[in-house]
Design a protein around this motif. Structure first.
Motif, PDB file in Angstrom:
ATOM      1  N   THR A 242      33.184  27.269 136.517  1.00  0.00           N
ATOM      2  CA  THR A 242      33.898  26.007 136.389  1.00  0.00           C
ATOM      3  C   THR A 242      32.907  24.844 136.427  1.00  0.00           C
ATOM      4  O   THR A 242      31.750  24.998 136.834  1.00  0.00           O
ATOM      5  CB  THR A 242      34.890  25.812 137.549  1.00  0.00           C
ATOM      6  N   ARG A 243      33.376  23.697 136.019  1.00  0.00           N
ATOM      7  CA  ARG A 243      32.520  22.515 136.017  1.00  0.00           C
ATOM      8  C   ARG A 243      32.040  22.184 137.440  1.00  0.00           C
ATOM      9  O   ARG A 243      30.874  21.862 137.653  1.00  0.00           O
ATOM     10  CB  ARG A 243      33.275  21.315 135.423  1.00  0.00           C
ATOM     11  N   ALA A 244      32.947  22.340 138.406  1.00  0.00           N
ATOM     12  CA  ALA A 244      32.572  22.032 139.795  1.00  0.00           C
ATOM     13  C   ALA A 244      31.475  22.990 140.271  1.00  0.00           C
ATOM     14  O   ALA A 244      30.495  22.574 140.896  1.00  0.00           O
ATOM     15  CB  ALA A 244      33.798  22.118 140.698  1.00  0.00           C
ATOM     16  N   GLU A 245      31.643  24.286 139.950  1.00  0.00           N
ATOM     17  CA  GLU A 245      30.617  25.271 140.355  1.00  0.00           C
ATOM     18  C   GLU A 245      29.278  24.977 139.673  1.00  0.00           C
ATOM     19  O   GLU A 245      28.213  25.120 140.274  1.00  0.00           O
ATOM     20  CB  GLU A 245      31.078  26.686 139.986  1.00  0.00           C
ATOM     21  N   LEU A 246      29.347  24.563 138.426  1.00  0.00           N
ATOM     22  CA  LEU A 246      28.119  24.276 137.683  1.00  0.00           C
ATOM     23  C   LEU A 246      27.407  23.050 138.250  1.00  0.00           C
ATOM     24  O   LEU A 246      26.178  23.004 138.322  1.00  0.00           O
ATOM     25  CB  LEU A 246      28.441  24.063 136.203  1.00  0.00           C
ATOM     26  N   GLU A 247      28.202  22.069 138.649  1.00  0.00           N
ATOM     27  CA  GLU A 247      27.566  20.875 139.217  1.00  0.00           C
ATOM     28  C   GLU A 247      26.904  21.197 140.556  1.00  0.00           C
ATOM     29  O   GLU A 247      25.830  20.689 140.876  1.00  0.00           O
ATOM     30  CB  GLU A 247      28.601  19.740 139.324  1.00  0.00           C
ATOM     31  N   LYS A 248      27.544  22.081 141.312  1.00  0.00           N
ATOM     32  CA  LYS A 248      26.917  22.520 142.567  1.00  0.00           C
ATOM     33  C   LYS A 248      25.627  23.297 142.273  1.00  0.00           C
ATOM     34  O   LYS A 248      24.616  23.152 142.958  1.00  0.00           O
ATOM     35  CB  LYS A 248      27.911  23.400 143.339  1.00  0.00           C
ATOM     36  N   LEU A 249      25.687  24.106 141.214  1.00  0.00           N
ATOM     37  CA  LEU A 249      24.505  24.870 140.809  1.00  0.00           C
ATOM     38  C   LEU A 249      23.357  23.928 140.457  1.00  0.00           C
ATOM     39  O   LEU A 249      22.197  24.173 140.798  1.00  0.00           O
ATOM     40  CB  LEU A 249      24.855  25.747 139.600  1.00  0.00           C
ATOM     41  N   ARG A 250      23.680  22.841 139.785  1.00  0.00           N
ATOM     42  CA  ARG A 250      22.638  21.880 139.422  1.00  0.00           C
ATOM     43  C   ARG A 250      22.003  21.282 140.677  1.00  0.00           C
ATOM     44  O   ARG A 250      20.789  21.165 140.777  1.00  0.00           O
ATOM     45  CB  ARG A 250      23.207  20.762 138.549  1.00  0.00           C
ATOM     46  N   GLU A 251      22.841  20.960 141.652  1.00  0.00           N
ATOM     47  CA  GLU A 251      22.303  20.400 142.907  1.00  0.00           C
ATOM     48  C   GLU A 251      21.346  21.380 143.573  1.00  0.00           C
ATOM     49  O   GLU A 251      20.255  21.011 144.010  1.00  0.00           O
ATOM     50  CB  GLU A 251      23.449  20.082 143.881  1.00  0.00           C
ATOM     51  N   THR A 252      21.783  22.659 143.642  1.00  0.00           N
ATOM     52  CA  THR A 252      20.932  23.676 144.267  1.00  0.00           C
ATOM     53  C   THR A 252      19.629  23.825 143.499  1.00  0.00           C
ATOM     54  O   THR A 252      18.552  23.963 144.086  1.00  0.00           O
ATOM     55  CB  THR A 252      21.670  25.033 144.300  1.00  0.00           C
ATOM     56  N   ALA A 253      19.727  23.817 142.168  1.00  0.00           N
ATOM     57  CA  ALA A 253      18.540  23.988 141.333  1.00  0.00           C
ATOM     58  C   ALA A 253      17.552  22.854 141.569  1.00  0.00           C
ATOM     59  O   ALA A 253      16.350  23.079 141.728  1.00  0.00           O
ATOM     60  CB  ALA A 253      18.948  24.050 139.866  1.00  0.00           C
ATOM     61  N   VAL A 254      18.058  21.648 141.608  1.00  0.00           N
ATOM     62  CA  VAL A 254      17.181  20.487 141.828  1.00  0.00           C
ATOM     63  C   VAL A 254      16.530  20.596 143.209  1.00  0.00           C
ATOM     64  O   VAL A 254      15.320  20.407 143.365  1.00  0.00           O
ATOM     65  CB  VAL A 254      17.992  19.172 141.699  1.00  0.00           C
ATOM     66  N   ARG A 255      17.318  21.008 144.198  1.00  0.00           N
ATOM     67  CA  ARG A 255      16.796  21.158 145.563  1.00  0.00           C
ATOM     68  C   ARG A 255      15.672  22.199 145.603  1.00  0.00           C
ATOM     69  O   ARG A 255      14.629  21.986 146.234  1.00  0.00           O
ATOM     70  CB  ARG A 255      17.941  21.583 146.491  1.00  0.00           C
ATOM     71  N   ASP A 256      15.870  23.330 144.896  1.00  0.00           N
ATOM     72  CA  ASP A 256      14.918  24.444 144.979  1.00  0.00           C
ATOM     73  C   ASP A 256      13.842  24.405 143.892  1.00  0.00           C
ATOM     74  O   ASP A 256      13.002  25.297 143.840  1.00  0.00           O
ATOM     75  CB  ASP A 256      15.673  25.783 144.880  1.00  0.00           C
ATOM     76  N   GLY A 257      13.901  23.446 143.010  1.00  0.00           N
ATOM     77  CA  GLY A 257      12.888  23.365 141.959  1.00  0.00           C
ATOM     78  C   GLY A 257      13.108  24.343 140.813  1.00  0.00           C
ATOM     79  O   GLY A 257      12.204  24.577 140.009  1.00  0.00           O
ATOM     80  N   VAL A 258      14.309  24.931 140.736  1.00  0.00           N
ATOM     81  CA  VAL A 258      14.595  25.871 139.637  1.00  0.00           C
ATOM     82  C   VAL A 258      14.845  25.058 138.359  1.00  0.00           C
ATOM     83  O   VAL A 258      15.662  24.144 138.350  1.00  0.00           O
ATOM     84  CB  VAL A 258      15.824  26.742 139.972  1.00  0.00           C
ATOM     85  N   SER A 259      14.143  25.422 137.286  1.00  0.00           N
ATOM     86  CA  SER A 259      14.172  24.576 136.082  1.00  0.00           C
ATOM     87  C   SER A 259      14.906  25.212 134.920  1.00  0.00           C
ATOM     88  O   SER A 259      14.980  24.627 133.840  1.00  0.00           O
ATOM     89  CB  SER A 259      12.741  24.269 135.654  1.00  0.00           C
ATOM     90  N   CYS A 260      15.456  26.405 135.116  1.00  0.00           N
ATOM     91  CA  CYS A 260      16.037  27.109 133.971  1.00  0.00           C
ATOM     92  C   CYS A 260      17.087  28.108 134.433  1.00  0.00           C
ATOM     93  O   CYS A 260      16.935  28.741 135.483  1.00  0.00           O
ATOM     94  CB  CYS A 260      14.904  27.840 133.232  1.00  0.00           C
ATOM     95  N   PHE A 261      18.152  28.232 133.646  1.00  0.00           N
ATOM     96  CA  PHE A 261      19.184  29.242 133.901  1.00  0.00           C
ATOM     97  C   PHE A 261      19.529  29.956 132.605  1.00  0.00           C
ATOM     98  O   PHE A 261      19.312  29.431 131.518  1.00  0.00           O
ATOM     99  CB  PHE A 261      20.474  28.599 134.436  1.00  0.00           C
TER     100      PHE A 261
END
Lengths: 240, 426
Positions: free
Chosen positions: B169-188
């Motif tokens: 869902t959009r909400a889950e994806l936005e949370k995923l983006r936050e986690t990615a930015v926090r952890d430095g993950v640049s690609c999915f």
């Protein structure tokens, strides 16, 4: 000993009846339990679609109107199809049946204009002898193309496949017979290409077409008029 | 005794040559008497490891033991065909017992060429597991990590990787983006919804495009997104989709059609500027030649557990470099193959990004991997997999650690069907 497609069909039906199985069982067993049907339209109008919809038709073959003024041909075609989509909604699918009446240039222009429309495919846009023009068309457009209604030699399908001209092959079942149609399908499968055979008019071949559809992995849709459908499909029958 | 000393006594008689019937050697080994090392393979062990009862990909690990006490590990996991690969590794026993493990290339050639039929995923996976174990031994014997033997790591920060986007869902994806930015993950990486027929409907095409557009919008412009078509689309359907997805600026589209027909994939690739990736099902460098020479794809994804191990993956990397392609190897099995891939990735100038079939939050499998190896294997730090620095592949694995997860037999991969009951690809 060579025999005619009709003799072959008679023999296959006799053998499968003797074995008390449906023809699709004799030919390799069912790979699906229902067959998707393409309903040919006469006029290609929203009224006709609304008349066919309650009979279960969901995929429609729309004849191209190539007779009008050339400068309005592309916009007229797009407008006709958009009116049909508006009448049927997102659940309606369309084949644009061109009957080899377009030039490669007209076909390119229509295909470009219809890319976002998601035709199932554009059928026989121009005569297959325009090899170079068709190759250009097939490379330019993402609209799937269908060919084969006028192909008489089975080996000619190899050329179409090798040149990447078709996403759907349309061998004529009464012309090629059951086994040759299945051989053409086998060839197409290795190119990841589907078949939508033509059944012709006789009841025997219309029945045979559904049997072939039932046991052919890369069969996609059967063009048939005047059969009652359930949400676009006809169920495969279990009786011999 | 120092590790390097195994290699110094090349003039001494081979240890196992004098050992009587138990000291069998592979056919052809005597041609290298006096040239090789004193190391000899004394045991080939195959472990089937089921970390859950239903797993369709029990890990297949290969352990080679030597006369000097060194052991090498490799992975031969083949999804849905564990039993066949375990049997195939056993079939190679006679190629290995008594052999000098330093002759990695020679053994690779013998296993591949002398098998006559060449290629195929079962044999490719068996060779992969053995090859990785040979490289592990090689690094351990030389006292250096494998990437050092491959030419040295090109980036000390480690290997850039991607996780799978486990969000719908959009909400889950936005949370995923936050986690990615926090952890430095640049690609999915993500997939396309549903299963596709040879030709497909307006409704399904529209849904797929809308779904991926939503993912791009929710993840934003700064995270790379790869989309795996998983070869579940025909060229006809893929052509329509790649054209419509072009505005999303994807990192790549993976396997837009099945891999047996190179020309079909080439035609799809010509319909878009989005890079096309393929190769996870291809075996050996022979398997990718046509893709490279005909400019079919932009990115190769051969899997170190199927394509023929470190030896084959490195050769594929070299061929790709000369052809102007990059490498983004597939990895969706256990931790040993994943770690082995990192060594190759780090030494390739044309390496793009490394897959691991995990989420941004570690799951149960990753916890078991850490329990086995003593470190969080295949987990990224600041968007990169840290490069192992110990000799060989860079870990020790006691046999006992695997005993808690006994082999529960081969399980088939997913079997899915269309609404008419016909077979669908996933």
């Amino acid at each position: 000993m060579p025999r005619s497609p009709q003799d072959e069909l008679d023999w296959l039906l006799a053998e499968s009846r003797r074995a008390r199985v449906p023809l699709y069982q004799w030919l390799g067993g069912p790979v699906r339990n229902k067959v998707r049907i393409l309903t040919p339209m006469q006029a290609g109008t929203p009224e006709e679609l609304r008349r066919l919809w309650p009979l279960g038709a969901r995929a429609f073959s729309v004849p191209v109107a190539a007779g009008g003024p050339a400068r309005r041909f592309v916009s007229d075609t797009v407008r006709r199809l958009e009116a049909l989509r508006a009448a049927g909604g997102d659940a309606a699918d369309f084949v644009l049946s061109c009957r080899a009446q377009l030039t490669p240039l007209q076909a390119s222009q229509v295909a470009r204009a219809l890319e976002g429309f998601h035709l199932l495919w554009m059928d026989e846009p121009c005569p297959v002898r325009y090899t170079e023009g068709l190759r250009k068309l097939a490379e330019e457009t993402a609209v799937p193309l269908g060919f084969g209604t006028a192909v008489e030699e089975p080996a000619a399908f190899l050329g179409l496949l090798r040149d990447g001209l078709g996403a759907v092959l349309r061998p004529s079942l009464p012309h090629f017979g059951v086994q040759m149609t299945r051989k053409i399908a086998a060839l197409a499968e290795s190119y990841y290409v589907a078949v939508a055979p033509l059944a012709g008019e006789s009841q025997a071949w219309r029945n045979a077409a559904l049997q072939v559809a039932g046991c052919t992995a890369n069969f996609f849709i059967q063009e048939l008029a005047g059969v009652p459908l359930e949400d676009g499909y006809i169920a495969l029958e279990a009786r011999p | 005794m120092k590790r390097r000393m195994f290699l110094t006594a090349a003039s001494a008689p081979p240890l196992l040559a004098q050992a009587g019937p138990a000291g069998a050697r592979p056919v052809g080994a005597q041609a290298f008497d006096g040239l090789g090392s004193k190391l000899r393979i004394t045991a080939v062990k195959v472990f089937g490891v089921s970390i859950s009862r239903e797993s369709d990909r029990p890990y297949v690990f290969v352990k080679l033991e030597t006369n000097e006490g060194l052991a090498g590990w490799g992975e031969a996991t083949l999804e849905g065909k564990a039993g066949a690969v375990m049997a195939c590794v056993e079939d190679f026993r006679e190629f290995l017992i008594g052999a000098d493990p330093m002759q990695v290339e020679h053994h690779w050639q013998s296993m591949y060429v002398h098998s006559f039929y060449r290629a195929g995923p079962v044999m490719g996976s068996a060779i992969s597991g053995i090859d990785q174990a040979l490289w592990d031994l090689r690094g351990k014997a030389l006292g250096v990590p494998v990437h050092q033997v491959l030419g040295g790591a090109l980036d000390s920060r480690g290997v850039r990787g991607y996780y799978h986007a486990r969000a719908a869902t959009r909400a889950e994806l936005e949370k995923l983006r936050e986690t990615a930015v926090r952890d430095g993950v640049s690609c999915f990486k993500t997939g396309i919804p549903g299963y596709y027929e040879w030709i497909d409907s307006h409704a399904k095409v529209k849904r797929a495009v809308a779904h991926l557009t939503m993912i791009r919008e929710a993840l934003g412009p700064d995270i790379d997104i790869a989309v795996d078509f998983h070869a579940k689309t025909s060229p006809a359907v893929a052509s329509v989709l790649v054209r419509e997805l072009e505005p999303l600026h994807l990192l790549f589209i993976e396997e837009p059609c099945p891999p047996e027909n190179v020309e079909a994939m080439r035609r799809i690739a010509r319909r878009t500027t989005t890079p096309i990736a393929t190769g996870e099902r291809l075996v050996a460098h022979y398997g990718v030649r046509e893709i490279i020479e005909r400019g079919v794809a932009d990115i190769l994804q051969t899997d170190i557990n199927h394509t023929g191990g470190i030896t084959a993956l490195w050769k594929i990397g070299a061929m790709a470099e000369l052809g102007g392609l990059s490498l983004a190897p597939h990895a969706c099995e256990g931790p040993i193959g994943g770690i082995a891939t990192l060594h190759v990735d780090s030494a390739l100038p044309n390496f793009l990004v490394q897959e691991i079939c995990g989420g941004v939050e570690p799951g149960p499998a990753e916890k078991i991997w850490e329990e086995w190896l003593g470190f969080p294997a295949m987990r990224m730090v600041a968007g990169r997999f840290p490069l192992p620095q110990k000799p060989g592949l860079g870990f020790e694995l006691p046999d006992e650690a695997l005993k808690r997860y006994p082999f529960n037999g081969t399980r088939p991969m997913a079997r899915v069907f269309h609404s008419d009951g016909s077979v669908a690809a996933w």
